[in-house]
Design an enzyme around this catalytic site. Structure first.
Site, PDB file in Angstrom:
ATOM      1  N   ASP A  44       6.140 -16.545  50.402  1.00  0.00           N
ATOM      2  CA  ASP A  44       5.995 -17.860  48.978  1.00  0.00           C
ATOM      3  C   ASP A  44       4.989 -18.215  50.062  1.00  0.00           C
ATOM      4  O   ASP A  44       4.632 -18.780  49.536  1.00  0.00           O
ATOM      5  CB  ASP A  44       7.125 -18.629  48.546  1.00  0.00           C
ATOM      6  CG  ASP A  44       7.848 -19.369  49.965  1.00  0.00           C
ATOM      7  OD1 ASP A  44       7.010 -19.513  50.727  1.00  0.00           O
ATOM      8  OD2 ASP A  44       8.118 -20.119  49.349  1.00  0.00           O
ATOM      9  N   SER A  45       4.126 -17.930  51.688  1.00  0.00           N
ATOM     10  CA  SER A  45       2.805 -18.391  51.295  1.00  0.00           C
ATOM     11  C   SER A  45       2.026 -17.882  50.546  1.00  0.00           C
ATOM     12  O   SER A  45       0.726 -18.581  50.375  1.00  0.00           O
ATOM     13  CB  SER A  45       2.366 -17.921  52.726  1.00  0.00           C
ATOM     14  OG  SER A  45       3.212 -16.211  52.899  1.00  0.00           O
ATOM     15  N   ASP A  83       9.631 -13.205  49.034  1.00  0.00           N
ATOM     16  CA  ASP A  83      10.515 -14.489  49.468  1.00  0.00           C
ATOM     17  C   ASP A  83      10.937 -14.859  48.385  1.00  0.00           C
ATOM     18  O   ASP A  83      10.513 -14.357  46.790  1.00  0.00           O
ATOM     19  CB  ASP A  83       9.202 -15.259  49.521  1.00  0.00           C
ATOM     20  CG  ASP A  83       9.520 -15.888  50.991  1.00  0.00           C
ATOM     21  OD1 ASP A  83      10.426 -15.439  51.447  1.00  0.00           O
ATOM     22  OD2 ASP A  83       8.706 -16.339  51.977  1.00  0.00           O
ATOM     23  N   LYS A 112      14.205 -12.600  50.706  1.00  0.00           N
ATOM     24  CA  LYS A 112      14.563 -13.327  51.678  1.00  0.00           C
ATOM     25  C   LYS A 112      14.462 -14.877  51.863  1.00  0.00           C
ATOM     26  O   LYS A 112      14.352 -15.348  50.456  1.00  0.00           O
ATOM     27  CB  LYS A 112      13.505 -13.285  52.953  1.00  0.00           C
ATOM     28  CG  LYS A 112      13.226 -14.559  53.856  1.00  0.00           C
ATOM     29  CD  LYS A 112      11.909 -14.059  55.362  1.00  0.00           C
ATOM     30  CE  LYS A 112      11.053 -15.528  54.257  1.00  0.00           C
ATOM     31  NZ  LYS A 112      10.916 -16.543  54.358  1.00  0.00           N
ATOM     32  N   GLU A 114      15.434 -19.215  52.992  1.00  0.00           N
ATOM     33  CA  GLU A 114      14.821 -20.223  53.984  1.00  0.00           C
ATOM     34  C   GLU A 114      16.477 -21.427  54.031  1.00  0.00           C
ATOM     35  O   GLU A 114      16.635 -21.775  53.360  1.00  0.00           O
ATOM     36  CB  GLU A 114      14.171 -21.646  53.507  1.00  0.00           C
ATOM     37  CG  GLU A 114      12.713 -20.825  53.655  1.00  0.00           C
ATOM     38  CD  GLU A 114      11.744 -20.999  53.895  1.00  0.00           C
ATOM     39  OE1 GLU A 114      11.630 -22.725  53.646  1.00  0.00           O
ATOM     40  OE2 GLU A 114       9.896 -20.895  53.312  1.00  0.00           O
ATOM     41  N   GLU A 181      11.160 -19.155  62.865  1.00  0.00           N
ATOM     42  CA  GLU A 181       9.611 -20.175  62.599  1.00  0.00           C
ATOM     43  C   GLU A 181       9.729 -21.498  63.678  1.00  0.00           C
ATOM     44  O   GLU A 181      10.581 -22.317  63.235  1.00  0.00           O
ATOM     45  CB  GLU A 181       9.804 -20.448  61.465  1.00  0.00           C
ATOM     46  CG  GLU A 181       8.151 -20.991  60.560  1.00  0.00           C
ATOM     47  CD  GLU A 181       7.429 -20.905  59.449  1.00  0.00           C
ATOM     48  OE1 GLU A 181       8.277 -20.366  58.514  1.00  0.00           O
ATOM     49  OE2 GLU A 181       6.186 -21.372  59.419  1.00  0.00           O
TER      50      GLU A 181
END
Ligand code: KIV
Length: 277
Positions: A44-45, A83, A112, A114, A181
């Site tokens: 999602d960057s 993501d 993925k 978070e 991260e």
């Protein structure tokens, strides 16, 4: 041939490092696949390096789907992780529905999410539904404001212990891979040694089972800021500006297009068209 989840487990057991790189569209996915990278992340960057948002928070499911589809068309022989955007897994129902879309419509091989131990019920539900899950702990950009900004996590005793426990919870809940991260290398090493599933580091030091970077960071295409953990392997942003300036100047000075870029007519047709003029 596309690597599978058991292949990644085998790589960890054999001490073979895993490479992962983000991609967001058809051409970037093709380049990453051609380079032989083990795994692609449609991160999602995307929001920051492609769509120009200030953070990853505004990224929507529709945007993730759109870009995941393009990546899967470009990299048919590479394992693709997509993501889940912010708020798309806020409840069990939402998580299953949205993860299912990224797999079924987007074509991703895994999703993925978070977060640490509080995500256990969601990771369990997704894996039970047959959706492979990648965990992501440490600096979690979707909730960076709660963490006090884009800061290294796990630097004091309590938060380091919490990270180790989070890694354990996420593995036990069923994740097959764990992104770490921006955490101290010692904490990443401990998690990597203790966990059976591979760890993929970004700003987590050299002892992780693999490494991930953002495509635009690696190639020098994102110039807004450069975190300490980024290594630029090229300065394509600079090269691209030079190339575009070349085009601009050649248009102004009528150097481009040259004869070889130009279509013409045969003499016979010219004669018929303009012969009597
Ligand atoms: O969105 C992303 O690119 C990521 C990586 C930084 C791991 O989550």
């Amino acid at each position: 041939m596309k690597k599978s989840i058991p292949d990644f487990e085998k790589m960890k057991r054999a001490g073979e490092k895993i490479s992962m790189l983000t991609a967001y569209d058809y051409p970037s996915a093709q380049l990453v696949e051609k380079a032989g990278v083990d795994m692609i992340l449609v991160g999602d960057s995307l929001g920051m390096v492609v769509l120009g948002y200030d953070s990853t928070v505004p990224v929507t499911m529709e945007e993730m789907l759109h870009h995941t589809k393009a990546v899967c068309r470009g990299a048919t022989q590479t394992f693709v992780v997509a993501d889940m955007p912010f708020m798309s897994y806020a409840t069990l129902d939402l998580a299953i529905q949205n993860a299912g879309r990224l797999i079924k419509e987007g074509g991703a091989d895994a999703v993925k999410l978070e977060g640490g131990y509080h995500l256990v019920p969601i990771v369990q539900a997704l894996t039970r539904a047959g959706i492979p899950v990648v965990g992501h702990i440490g600096l979690t950009p979707q909730t960076a404001s709660q963490l006090g900004g884009f800061k290294v996590q796990g630097r004091d005793l309590d938060s380091a212990k919490q990270l180790v426990e989070d890694g354990q919870s996420i593995e036990q809940a069923g994740a097959f891979l764990l992104v770490l991260e921006a955490i101290p290398r010692q904490v990443a090493k401990q998690i990597s040694l203790e966990r059976k599933i591979p760890t993929i580091g970004i700003g987590a030091g050299p002892d992780c089972d693999g490494q991930v970077l953002v495509f635009h960071d690696l190639l020098g295409l994102f110039e807004r800021f450069k975190p300490k953990f980024v290594k630029q392997y090229a300065q394509l942003g600079h090269d691209a500006v030079q190339a575009i300036q070349g085009f601009h100047e050649e248009v102004k000075s009528s150097i481009f297009p040259a004869e070889e870029h130009t279509f013409g007519l045969s003499n016979e047709v010219i004669e018929k068209l303009y012969g009597d003029k």
